[in-house]
Write an enzyme that holds these catalytic residues in place. Structure first.
Site, PDB file in Angstrom:
ATOM      1  N   TYR A 178      36.757  31.898  44.022  1.00 46.03           N
ATOM      2  CA  TYR A 178      36.629  33.233  43.452  1.00 46.03           C
ATOM      3  C   TYR A 178      35.443  33.906  44.133  1.00 46.03           C
ATOM      4  O   TYR A 178      34.291  33.516  43.914  1.00 46.03           O
ATOM      5  CB  TYR A 178      36.374  33.166  41.948  1.00 46.03           C
ATOM      6  CG  TYR A 178      37.609  32.983  41.104  1.00 46.03           C
ATOM      7  CD1 TYR A 178      38.032  33.978  40.235  1.00 46.03           C
ATOM      8  CD2 TYR A 178      38.351  31.814  41.160  1.00 46.03           C
ATOM      9  CE1 TYR A 178      39.157  33.822  39.450  1.00 46.03           C
ATOM     10  CE2 TYR A 178      39.478  31.635  40.388  1.00 46.03           C
ATOM     11  CZ  TYR A 178      39.879  32.644  39.522  1.00 46.03           C
ATOM     12  OH  TYR A 178      41.006  32.475  38.753  1.00 46.03           O
ATOM     13  N   HIS A 359      49.705  37.494  32.373  1.00 48.41           N
ATOM     14  CA  HIS A 359      49.192  36.582  33.400  1.00 48.41           C
ATOM     15  C   HIS A 359      49.046  35.157  32.884  1.00 48.41           C
ATOM     16  O   HIS A 359      48.364  34.894  31.897  1.00 48.41           O
ATOM     17  CB  HIS A 359      47.817  37.065  33.875  1.00 48.41           C
ATOM     18  CG  HIS A 359      47.220  36.206  34.947  1.00 48.41           C
ATOM     19  ND1 HIS A 359      47.739  36.117  36.218  1.00 48.41           N
ATOM     20  CD2 HIS A 359      46.138  35.379  34.933  1.00 48.41           C
ATOM     21  CE1 HIS A 359      46.995  35.293  36.945  1.00 48.41           C
ATOM     22  NE2 HIS A 359      46.029  34.825  36.187  1.00 48.41           N
TER      23      HIS A 359
END
Length: 586
Positions: A178, A359
């Site tokens: 990330y 999601h």
């Protein structure tokens, strides 16, 4: 193109719809942790010829004194235009850590006699500036008027000069990464609206980029510079949690409705955002270079409402888990909005939800979002019972749905782990799991997210495991003998457990609430209709006549190809038999 000008300038056109790229290519450098700008300035109309069309632009300071435009081509050539309110000389550079030593700098300007100079430098230490042996920046022009200097130049993304910093992001050889950095939103002098966004994915990295999120930062936030792991050792890179726009695998561009868009340019609007890109490098491929990002479009033609995004679902950390070998395992995350007014700092208007994004990761098979008021279910806000990880897109509601402060929002995710022998824990990796729903609504408030998670100690004790805190409760899950019975026991216990609800605002104010998971009642499905089962004898005759007429028309209208008489006779017999059989059965 750059921001629209309020005055009329020779050689420039008025621009009412402006696009700006929050491109990671301009900030995520393989070794670059921040941008170093030695001198700042802005551009004023001077009657000069129009500069080249550079698609991306941003003011680099709150006073609009520094204006940078840039673009790139297919040969990985970057073109920059730096516009500075100063005379004499200007400098522009990249810094590996936000400090002078190690910086890659280009300096240019205009001498009093009108001649120009331009050179590629690097900084050795705080007091030493050296000219590069390899001059890899190319000057296109440098001009000056009474107040401003404009320098136009270009260079390749990678020059192979050890004194030049690469203008790309080298994707780490890690299964999951990330990457986060902080960027200024466009500096505008009046209110504008972001009305559209679209992903810009480096073509050869289409399977590498998992999602891209842009989060708004509170104006009181103290933000770090550079790039780092979003959820690593430095917690500052996890600041800013109010989603502005988001993209995930399978998504495309999205344009907000005609009456709502995201506001920028007022004292109440954010000035900075956090850009988050999730890379899934499953096969640990080395040498991958990426320049993906999100392009946003904004305009001074403002809509009626300012929109916001509310993140709901299961709080990813620290206690969400899915047992192995499960045909179906349901997890629940609760949003109890009874404290919204208090956390927001003022009464929260009704939320008019017009779109949503669901999601999960690879184990997700379905997502459902339900709404409750005064303990009773009002209905299903949105759902996808055949969830596809490769098709995560923002979807419009069939009609606007109103959520009132005090309502409960429950997100249910259905997971399947038949192919897994160990527990799947919630987390950032694609092989971890999430259960989230992003609700797009208007008018905007300060609430960023409202998510819940179960009391893990209760779950552990129901599963006959010893634990005294949440950490031990999660560790105890590894000692459970997982089978169909224990899977259903865990699912039931997690649903019965008290829910801890975490509410956060754009200014990182957090408040915990509590609640219980209620049953989700599925509305009765409309009756299906089998038209063929309702056909009468006359219907069959009419159908037969139509088909015979079709054959006859085909025969008469064809000159090169004709239907033979035996075939036509056989067809008539077939339909006669159908009619006869129907009458006989009656």
């Amino acid at each position: 193109m750059g921001p629209s000008q309020q005055n009329s300038c020779s050689g420039y056109q008025q621009n009412t719809e402006i696009a700006v790229v929050l491109w990671i290519m301009s900030v995520l450098f393989s070794r670059i942790k921040g941008m170093l700008f030695l001198l700042f300035l802005t551009w004023f109309c001077s009657g000069q010829p129009a500069p080249p069309l550079l698609r991306f632009s941003v003011y680099l300071d709150p006073s609009n004194m520094v204006y940078l435009r840039w673009d790139h081509d297919e040969e990985e050539m970057m073109t920059f235009e730096l516009q500075v309110r100063t005379t004499g000389w200007v400098a522009f550079g990249f810094s590996p850590h936000g400090e002078l030593p190690g910086s890659d700098i280009v300096i240019g300007g205009v001498f009093p006699n009108g001649s120009v100079y331009f050179s590629d430098f690097h900084v050795v230490d705080e007091a030493t500036l050296e000219e590069d042996d390899s001059q890899d920046y190319q000057l296109l022009s440098v001009t000056e008027n009474e107040t401003s200097t404009t320098m136009l130049f270009k260079r390749h993304l990678r020059t192979c000069d050890s004194n030049d910093l690469d203008i790309t992001f080298a994707v780490p050889v890690e299964e999951t990464k990330y990457a986060c950095t902080f960027l200024p939103l466009p500096m505008v002098k009046q209110k504008h609206h972001i009305y559209k966004f679209e992903p810009v994915i480096t073509p050869h990295n289409i399977t590498l980029v998992h999602h891209i999120l842009v989060y708004a930062c509170g104006n009181a936030s103290v933000l770090p510079s550079g790039i780092d792991d979003c959820y690593g050792a430095n917690p500052d890179f996890a600041l800013c949690s109010q989603v502005v726009v988001g993209w995930a695998v399978g998504g495309e561009s999205y344009q907000f409705p005609d009456d709502a868009a995201y506001s920028i340019g007022t004292p109440w609007d954010p000035q900075y955002v956090r850009l988050e890109i999730h890379y899934s490098n499953f096969y640990l491929v080395s040498g991958l270079i990426d320049s993906s990002g999100v392009r946003i479009y904004y305009t001074p033609e403002v809509r009626k409402y300012d929109l916001g995004v509310l993140q709901t679902g299961i709080f990813t950390f620290p206690v969400h888990f899915i047992p192995p070998g499960a045909e179906s395992y349901r997890s629940y995350g609760l949003c109890n909005s009874s404290q919204f007014d208090e956390v927001n700092g003022k009464p929260v208007p009704d939320l008019h939800v017009f779109a949503y994004l669901l999601h999960t990761h690879l184990a997700g098979r379905g997502v459902k979002v339900a709404q409750y008021r005064n303990g009773k279910q009002l209905g299903i806000i949105c759902e996808d019972n055949k969830y596809d990880f490769t098709l995560q897109e923002i979807r419009d509601m069939k009609e606007i749905l109103v959520i009132k402060p005090g309502d409960e929002i429950l997100v249910e995710c259905n997971f399947q782990t038949l192919d897994r022998s160990g527990i799947t824990f919630a987390g950032p990796s694609t092989m971890n799991e999430m259960c989230l729903s992003f609700l797009f609504y208007y008018p905007r408030n300060n609430i960023s997210s409202c998510m819940g998670y179960p009391d893990i100690l209760y779950v552990a004790h129901v599963l006959k495991q010893e634990a005294s805190d949440a950490v031990e409760g999660m560790m105890a899950m590894d000692f459970v003998d997982w089978n169909n019975e224990t899977v259903k026991t865990a699912e039931k216990a997690a649903k019965e457990a008290d829910q801890i609800v975490v509410i956060k605002t754009i200014n990182e104010i957090q408040k915990n609430e509590s609640g219980l998971i209620r049953d989700i009642h599925i509305p009765e499905q409309a009756l299906c209709h089998n038209i063929s089962a309702q056909l009468t004898l006359s219907d069959f005759r009419a159908t037969a006549n139509l088909r015979l007429a079709a054959v006859h028309n085909f025969e008469s209208s064809t000159t090169k190809e004709t239907v033979s008489l035996p075939l036509l006779f056989l067809t008539q017999l077939l339909f006669a038999w159908i009619i006869f059989s129907s009458e006989y059965r009656k």
